[in-house]
Motif scaffolding. Structure first.
Motif, PDB file in Angstrom:
ATOM      1  N   UNK A  59       0.847  -1.320   0.000  1.00  0.00           N
ATOM      2  CA  UNK A  59      -0.176   0.042   0.072  1.00  0.00           C
ATOM      3  C   UNK A  59       0.882   1.076  -0.101  1.00  0.00           C
ATOM      4  N   UNK A  60       0.452   2.289  -0.490  1.00  0.00           N
ATOM      5  CA  UNK A  60       0.956   3.646  -0.530  1.00  0.00           C
ATOM      6  C   UNK A  60       1.915   3.882   1.147  1.00  0.00           C
ATOM      7  N   UNK A  61       1.048   3.677   2.038  1.00  0.00           N
ATOM      8  CA  UNK A  61       1.454   3.920   3.441  1.00  0.00           C
ATOM      9  C   UNK A  61       2.723   3.008   3.915  1.00  0.00           C
ATOM     10  N   UNK A  62       2.263   1.591   3.638  1.00  0.00           N
ATOM     11  CA  UNK A  62       3.380   0.665   3.835  1.00  0.00           C
ATOM     12  C   UNK A  62       4.844   1.044   3.045  1.00  0.00           C
ATOM     13  N   UNK A  63       4.400   1.413   1.584  1.00  0.00           N
ATOM     14  CA  UNK A  63       5.533   1.722   0.901  1.00  0.00           C
ATOM     15  C   UNK A  63       6.300   2.852   1.490  1.00  0.00           C
ATOM     16  N   UNK A  64       5.797   3.946   1.809  1.00  0.00           N
ATOM     17  CA  UNK A  64       6.797   5.178   2.217  1.00  0.00           C
ATOM     18  C   UNK A  64       7.299   4.421   3.773  1.00  0.00           C
ATOM     19  N   UNK A  65       6.645   3.625   4.626  1.00  0.00           N
ATOM     20  CA  UNK A  65       7.303   3.215   5.872  1.00  0.00           C
ATOM     21  C   UNK A  65       8.571   2.418   5.390  1.00  0.00           C
ATOM     22  N   UNK A  66       8.648   1.558   4.409  1.00  0.00           N
ATOM     23  CA  UNK A  66       9.567   0.791   4.001  1.00  0.00           C
ATOM     24  C   UNK A  66      10.706   1.486   3.479  1.00  0.00           C
ATOM     25  N   UNK A  67      10.306   2.651   2.753  1.00  0.00           N
ATOM     26  CA  UNK A  67      11.260   3.545   2.436  1.00  0.00           C
ATOM     27  C   UNK A  67      12.081   4.346   3.240  1.00  0.00           C
ATOM     28  N   UNK A  68      11.264   4.530   4.518  1.00  0.00           N
ATOM     29  CA  UNK A  68      11.889   5.071   5.453  1.00  0.00           C
ATOM     30  C   UNK A  68      12.925   4.276   6.165  1.00  0.00           C
ATOM     31  N   UNK A  69      12.434   2.975   6.481  1.00  0.00           N
ATOM     32  CA  UNK A  69      13.314   2.126   6.864  1.00  0.00           C
ATOM     33  C   UNK A  69      14.682   1.688   6.246  1.00  0.00           C
ATOM     34  N   UNK A  70      14.540   1.694   4.927  1.00  0.00           N
ATOM     35  CA  UNK A  70      15.609   1.620   3.957  1.00  0.00           C
ATOM     36  C   UNK A  70      16.619   2.775   3.928  1.00  0.00           C
ATOM     37  N   UNK A  71      16.130   4.003   4.536  1.00  0.00           N
ATOM     38  CA  UNK A  71      16.731   5.233   4.614  1.00  0.00           C
ATOM     39  C   UNK A  71      17.246   5.360   6.218  1.00  0.00           C
ATOM     40  N   UNK A  72      17.207   4.422   7.121  1.00  0.00           N
ATOM     41  CA  UNK A  72      17.582   4.405   8.253  1.00  0.00           C
ATOM     42  C   UNK A  72      16.958   5.357   9.354  1.00  0.00           C
ATOM     43  N   UNK A  73      15.503   5.428   8.977  1.00  0.00           N
ATOM     44  CA  UNK A  73      14.654   6.237   9.408  1.00  0.00           C
ATOM     45  C   UNK A  73      13.696   5.386  10.325  1.00  0.00           C
ATOM     46  N   UNK A  74      13.261   5.416  11.612  1.00  0.00           N
ATOM     47  CA  UNK A  74      12.101   4.919  12.067  1.00  0.00           C
ATOM     48  C   UNK A  74      10.710   5.488  11.670  1.00  0.00           C
ATOM     49  N   UNK A  75       9.908   4.719  11.059  1.00  0.00           N
ATOM     50  CA  UNK A  75       8.389   5.374  10.717  1.00  0.00           C
ATOM     51  C   UNK A  75       7.725   5.607  11.996  1.00  0.00           C
ATOM     52  N   UNK A  76       6.999   6.603  11.798  1.00  0.00           N
ATOM     53  CA  UNK A  76       6.047   6.971  12.884  1.00  0.00           C
ATOM     54  C   UNK A  76       4.589   6.409  13.099  1.00  0.00           C
ATOM     55  N   UNK A  77       4.404   6.032  14.146  1.00  0.00           N
ATOM     56  CA  UNK A  77       2.937   5.383  14.481  1.00  0.00           C
ATOM     57  C   UNK A  77       2.795   4.217  13.395  1.00  0.00           C
ATOM     58  N   UNK A  78       3.616   3.332  13.340  1.00  0.00           N
ATOM     59  CA  UNK A  78       3.639   1.991  12.730  1.00  0.00           C
ATOM     60  C   UNK A  78       3.032   0.925  13.651  1.00  0.00           C
ATOM     61  N   UNK A  79       2.049   0.192  13.079  1.00  0.00           N
ATOM     62  CA  UNK A  79       1.585  -0.750  14.086  1.00  0.00           C
ATOM     63  C   UNK A  79       2.583  -1.902  14.028  1.00  0.00           C
ATOM     64  N   UNK A  80       2.365  -2.799  14.778  1.00  0.00           N
ATOM     65  CA  UNK A  80       3.369  -4.078  15.114  1.00  0.00           C
ATOM     66  C   UNK A  80       3.337  -4.751  13.947  1.00  0.00           C
ATOM     67  N   UNK A  81       2.289  -5.206  13.288  1.00  0.00           N
ATOM     68  CA  UNK A  81       1.767  -6.031  12.160  1.00  0.00           C
ATOM     69  C   UNK A  81       2.599  -5.465  11.075  1.00  0.00           C
TER      70      UNK A  81
END
Length: 219
Positions: A59-81
């Motif tokens: 999904x777009x939201x998970x896409x940007x969260x993965x991009x953040x992780x690959x950039x060494x940044x912890x995504x905000x408000x990410x659910x455990x799943x």
């Protein structure tokens, strides 16, 4: 009547050795880019060379969260799943022999992109325009010579203004790729590394694929 570089659905099906019904399904699912010509679909011949997706897109939201992780940044408000899912994606990238194909599959919903053509004399000014954030082949971490091309992110609200100013036109022989998304550059004015990886994956060339492996191993 189709342009010389366009195929009918029937022609594409024959070249790919699949049924016409399967081609229509791929078009509906967005896995084959097609253009409406009259009452029929036309498919650019370049689609024959495109690698099929290895996986469903995030999904777009998970896409940007993965991009953040690959950039060494912890995504905000990410659910455990979601965190568990994206950790698995990162592990799969580290173990894969073809991380570019995985990235291209997972992150293709991150942002719309416009493939455009600019006058060669304008590329330098466009590249230095402060309204865009260079990425992909135009980012220095890619290690690719791209003086004749520009790839960047631009705020969707000003994208059309930029296109008009530089007289950019839609073209198959694109030398400008504008991704439509608001991106925060780092202190050095560079795009997040995850975006650079995703954009390189979209180009799908051997140099880009090799550079993705190197950048991932150096994270």
């Amino acid at each position: 009547m189709y342009p010389c570089d366009m195929l009918s659905v029937k022609e594409y099906a024959a070249r790919q050795d699949i049924s016409v019904a399967r081609v229509h399904q791929l078009i509906r699912e967005g896995k084959v880019d097609a253009e409406k010509i009259g009452s029929s679909w036309g498919i650019d011949e370049s689609e024959l060379r495109r690698q099929p997706p290895l996986s469903r897109p995030l999904s777009p939201a998970n896409s940007w969260s993965l991009i953040a992780l690959l950039s060494g940044v912890e995504p905000e408000n990410m659910e455990a799943k979601a965190r568990w899912l994206l950790n698995r994606k990162c592990a799969a990238l580290a173990e894969s022999n073809a991380p570019a194909l995985l990235l291209a599959s997972w992150l293709r919903n991150r942002a719309p992109v416009r493939a455009l053509h600019a006058n060669a004399d304008d590329l330098g000014d466009l590249r230095s325009d402060k309204r865009i954030v260079l990425s992909g082949i135009s980012d220095d971490r890619a290690g690719l010579s791209s003086e004749h091309e520009v790839e960047a992110y631009v705020d969707p609200e000003i994208a059309q203004q930029l296109i008009n100013e530089y007289l950019l036109v839609k073209a198959k022989n694109a030398n400008v790729w504008l991704h439509l998304a608001r991106v925060q550059a780092d202190a050095d004015g560079r795009a997040p590394l995850g975006l650079v990886l995703a954009d390189l994956a979209d180009h799908a060339g051997p140099r880009e694929s090799q550079r993705i492996k190197e950048l991932l191993s150096n994270r």
